[in-house]
Design a protein around this motif. Structure first.
Motif, PDB file in Angstrom:
ATOM      1  N   PHE A   1       7.142 -56.323   0.636  1.00 17.72           N
ATOM      2  CA  PHE A   1       8.245 -56.423   1.588  1.00 17.72           C
ATOM      3  C   PHE A   1       9.565 -56.152   0.860  1.00 17.72           C
ATOM      4  N   LYS A   2      10.246 -55.096   1.295  1.00 18.36           N
ATOM      5  CA  LYS A   2      11.476 -54.665   0.628  1.00 18.36           C
ATOM      6  C   LYS A   2      12.535 -55.768   0.598  1.00 18.36           C
ATOM      7  N   ASN A   3      12.699 -56.517   1.700  1.00 22.72           N
ATOM      8  CA  ASN A   3      13.714 -57.584   1.742  1.00 22.72           C
ATOM      9  C   ASN A   3      13.440 -58.672   0.705  1.00 22.72           C
ATOM     10  N   LEU A   4      12.175 -59.044   0.540  1.00 23.18           N
ATOM     11  CA  LEU A   4      11.825 -60.074  -0.451  1.00 23.18           C
ATOM     12  C   LEU A   4      12.077 -59.560  -1.869  1.00 23.18           C
ATOM     13  N   ASP A   5      11.694 -58.316  -2.126  1.00 20.95           N
ATOM     14  CA  ASP A   5      11.906 -57.726  -3.454  1.00 20.95           C
ATOM     15  C   ASP A   5      13.392 -57.682  -3.794  1.00 20.95           C
ATOM     16  N   LYS A   6      14.205 -57.198  -2.855  1.00 21.42           N
ATOM     17  CA  LYS A   6      15.648 -57.078  -3.088  1.00 21.42           C
ATOM     18  C   LYS A   6      16.299 -58.450  -3.308  1.00 21.42           C
ATOM     19  N   ALA A   7      15.905 -59.442  -2.517  1.00 21.27           N
ATOM     20  CA  ALA A   7      16.498 -60.782  -2.649  1.00 21.27           C
ATOM     21  C   ALA A   7      16.158 -61.416  -3.996  1.00 21.27           C
ATOM     22  N   ALA A   8      14.917 -61.277  -4.429  1.00 19.89           N
ATOM     23  CA  ALA A   8      14.510 -61.841  -5.719  1.00 19.89           C
ATOM     24  C   ALA A   8      15.227 -61.130  -6.863  1.00 19.89           C
ATOM     25  N   LEU A   9      15.279 -59.811  -6.816  1.00 22.37           N
ATOM     26  CA  LEU A   9      15.934 -59.044  -7.882  1.00 22.37           C
ATOM     27  C   LEU A   9      17.421 -59.381  -7.966  1.00 22.37           C
ATOM     28  N   LYS A  10      18.080 -59.470  -6.816  1.00 23.75           N
ATOM     29  CA  LYS A  10      19.512 -59.795  -6.791  1.00 23.75           C
ATOM     30  C   LYS A  10      19.772 -61.190  -7.355  1.00 23.75           C
ATOM     31  N   ALA A  11      18.980 -62.171  -6.934  1.00 26.56           N
ATOM     32  CA  ALA A  11      19.185 -63.554  -7.388  1.00 26.56           C
ATOM     33  C   ALA A  11      18.940 -63.699  -8.886  1.00 26.56           C
ATOM     34  N   LEU A  12      17.856 -63.127  -9.380  1.00 29.97           N
ATOM     35  CA  LEU A  12      17.547 -63.292 -10.796  1.00 29.97           C
ATOM     36  C   LEU A  12      18.449 -62.471 -11.702  1.00 29.97           C
ATOM     37  N   THR A  13      18.939 -61.341 -11.220  1.00 29.72           N
ATOM     38  CA  THR A  13      19.868 -60.546 -12.020  1.00 29.72           C
ATOM     39  C   THR A  13      21.142 -61.339 -12.293  1.00 29.72           C
ATOM     40  N   ALA A  14      21.511 -62.220 -11.372  1.00 32.50           N
ATOM     41  CA  ALA A  14      22.727 -63.031 -11.533  1.00 32.50           C
ATOM     42  C   ALA A  14      22.499 -64.266 -12.411  1.00 32.50           C
ATOM     43  N   CYS A  15      21.270 -64.557 -12.764  1.00 32.74           N
ATOM     44  CA  CYS A  15      20.964 -65.753 -13.564  1.00 32.74           C
ATOM     45  C   CYS A  15      21.319 -65.568 -15.031  1.00 32.74           C
ATOM     46  N   LYS A  16      21.537 -66.691 -15.687  1.00 33.56           N
ATOM     47  CA  LYS A  16      21.775 -66.693 -17.131  1.00 33.56           C
ATOM     48  C   LYS A  16      20.427 -66.938 -17.816  1.00 33.56           C
ATOM     49  N   PHE A  17      20.054 -66.058 -18.696  1.00 35.11           N
ATOM     50  CA  PHE A  17      18.802 -66.157 -19.443  1.00 35.11           C
ATOM     51  C   PHE A  17      19.069 -66.705 -20.843  1.00 35.11           C
ATOM     52  N   THR A  18      18.051 -67.217 -21.468  1.00 34.54           N
ATOM     53  CA  THR A  18      18.098 -67.548 -22.886  1.00 34.54           C
ATOM     54  C   THR A  18      17.673 -66.268 -23.601  1.00 34.54           C
ATOM     55  N   PRO A  19      18.517 -65.736 -24.483  1.00 33.82           N
ATOM     56  CA  PRO A  19      18.191 -64.462 -25.131  1.00 33.82           C
ATOM     57  C   PRO A  19      16.896 -64.526 -25.937  1.00 33.82           C
ATOM     58  N   GLY A  20      16.263 -63.367 -26.074  1.00 30.55           N
ATOM     59  CA  GLY A  20      15.068 -63.261 -26.881  1.00 30.55           C
ATOM     60  C   GLY A  20      15.419 -63.094 -28.352  1.00 30.55           C
ATOM     61  N   LYS A  21      14.387 -62.960 -29.164  1.00 30.44           N
ATOM     62  CA  LYS A  21      14.584 -62.799 -30.604  1.00 30.44           C
ATOM     63  C   LYS A  21      13.658 -61.722 -31.146  1.00 30.44           C
ATOM     64  N   LYS A  22      14.153 -61.047 -32.171  1.00 27.93           N
ATOM     65  CA  LYS A  22      13.359 -60.080 -32.934  1.00 27.93           C
ATOM     66  C   LYS A  22      13.510 -60.445 -34.394  1.00 27.93           C
ATOM     67  N   ASP A  23      12.393 -60.635 -35.051  1.00 24.43           N
ATOM     68  CA  ASP A  23      12.385 -61.008 -36.469  1.00 24.43           C
ATOM     69  C   ASP A  23      13.269 -62.225 -36.736  1.00 24.43           C
ATOM     70  N   GLY A  24      13.271 -63.184 -35.808  1.00 30.21           N
ATOM     71  CA  GLY A  24      14.004 -64.430 -35.980  1.00 30.21           C
ATOM     72  C   GLY A  24      15.476 -64.382 -35.597  1.00 30.21           C
ATOM     73  N   ALA A  25      15.984 -63.205 -35.247  1.00 23.03           N
ATOM     74  CA  ALA A  25      17.399 -63.069 -34.884  1.00 23.03           C
ATOM     75  C   ALA A  25      17.530 -62.802 -33.384  1.00 23.03           C
TER      76      ALA A  25
END
Length: 110
Positions: free
Chosen positions: A72-96
């Motif tokens: 369902f396009k409406n569900l996909d768009k709503a989830a993508l919009k909401a999560l794009t606005a969220c603050k994530f905890t950054p990932g790490k590569k080689d401990g950095a």
């Protein structure tokens, strides 16, 4: 008037590269919710959408895309919009702290 209903939110973290020393970014599911689209509520649409996010070293989304639709396009768009606005905890590569891709599954259920 109906309120939005989301039974659960599941974040699935997957490394964006083949390196064993990479930890993908993550998001706190309790702080990041999407509103159920009104048309989707009326039509009783449900499903799970899988999204991919490129997260910067500051925890902001740089790029986002739907990898598997809920059907369902409406569900996909709503989830993508909401999560794009969220603050994530950054990932790490080689401990950095590093810019990394992560996958998130968002489940819409009535």
């Amino acid at each position: 008037m109906n309120k939005h209903l989301i039974t659960f939110f599941a974040a699935t973290l997957v490394a964006g590269a083949a390196f064993a020393s990479e930890t993908p970014a993550s998001v706190d599911a309790r702080k990041c919710k999407a509103d159920y689209p009104k048309a989707s509520l009326l039509n009783e649409e449900q499903g799970a959408v899988t999204m991919a996010f490129l997260v910067s070293t500051s925890g902001d989304v740089v790029e986002s895309k739907v990898e598997k639709s809920s059907g369902f396009k409406n569900l996909d768009k709503a989830a993508l919009k909401a999560l794009t606005a969220c603050k994530f905890t950054p990932g790490k590569k080689d401990g950095a702290v590093a810019q990394t891709w992560t996958k998130v599954d968002y489940v819409w259920a009535l």
